[in-house]
Design an enzyme around this catalytic site. Structure first.
Site, PDB file in Angstrom:
ATOM      1  CD  GLU A  55      -3.730   7.566   5.596  1.00 23.78           C
ATOM      2  OE1 GLU A  55      -4.762   6.945   5.940  1.00 23.78           O
ATOM      3  OE2 GLU A  55      -2.597   7.266   5.985  1.00 23.78           O
ATOM      4  CD  GLU A  83      -2.609   1.389   2.543  1.00 20.71           C
ATOM      5  OE1 GLU A  83      -3.327   2.401   2.675  1.00 20.71           O
ATOM      6  OE2 GLU A  83      -2.582   0.480   3.382  1.00 20.71           O
TER       7      GLU A  83
END
Length: 197
Positions: free
Chosen positions: A172, A167
């Site tokens: 974020e 990932e």
């Protein structure tokens, strides 16, 4: 003595020349790949629903009825939660009671998977994100082999759990509550992530 000093000076000169040659060779030997061939894009040029040939709404709840990381919303395929307007993809989180898959939640939003996978390349994204407490906007890439029920590639390729599938969190916001407002972070998760847990 003069001959010895001369040799040292010449040695320093030769070392300097060799360093320049090696540095030049090293710099020229490393090739940075330039990815200039556009193979997939969405410019969001048609108002209304998202382009279903390019995007998949991931709405299936994981086992246990809650999303990962303690997320409290239902992800929907409703046009009120994801739509295109004036060249922009809008993903809207709403406070509303919503029942799906036998579970009622007080928030809805959208979780979109692209229907495109690649091994090498460059990703360019232009995005404006909310900064409201608790919204936690994120853009990430998972291996298409991720075993994640309801994901676009899961039925055909989903044979690897997280984080072994790999990932890359492109961005974020709001995941680390101790950081100031506007703090953006990125991360890479691999099987080594399991060793750190």
């Amino acid at each position: 003595m003069k001959k010895y000093l001369f040799s040292i000076k010449n040695s320093r000169f030769l070392v300097l020349i060799l360093l320049i040659i090696l540095t030049t060779y090293e710099a020229n030997a490393q090739v940075d790949v330039e990815y200039n061939d556009l193979v997939w894009s969405d410019e969001f040029d048609t108002n209304g629903a998202i382009n279903s040939t390019k995007w998949h709404h991931q709405t299936q709840l994981p086992n246990g009825g809650s999303w990962f990381n303690g997320e409290v919303q239902h992800y929907t395929n409703l046009i009120t939660n994801s739509f295109v307007n004036n060249g922009f993809l809008n993903i809207v989180a709403k406070r509303e009671n919503y029942t799906n898959q036998g579970v009622t939640k007080q928030f809805t939003s959208a979780r979109l998977n692209s229907k495109f996978a690649f091994q090498y390349g460059r990703v360019d994204i232009r995005a404006k994100i909310p900064t409201n407490q608790g919204t936690w906007p994120a853009l990430w890439m998972l291996g298409k082999n991720v075993n994640e029920d309801g994901g676009f590639f899961d039925a055909a390729f989903g044979n690897t759990g997280w984080p072994a599938c790999g990932e890359i969190d492109i961005m974020e916001h709001g995941i680390t509550q101790s950081q100031p407002e506007g703090y953006i972070q990125s991360a890479i998760h691999t099987p080594l992530h399991l060793e750190a847990l």
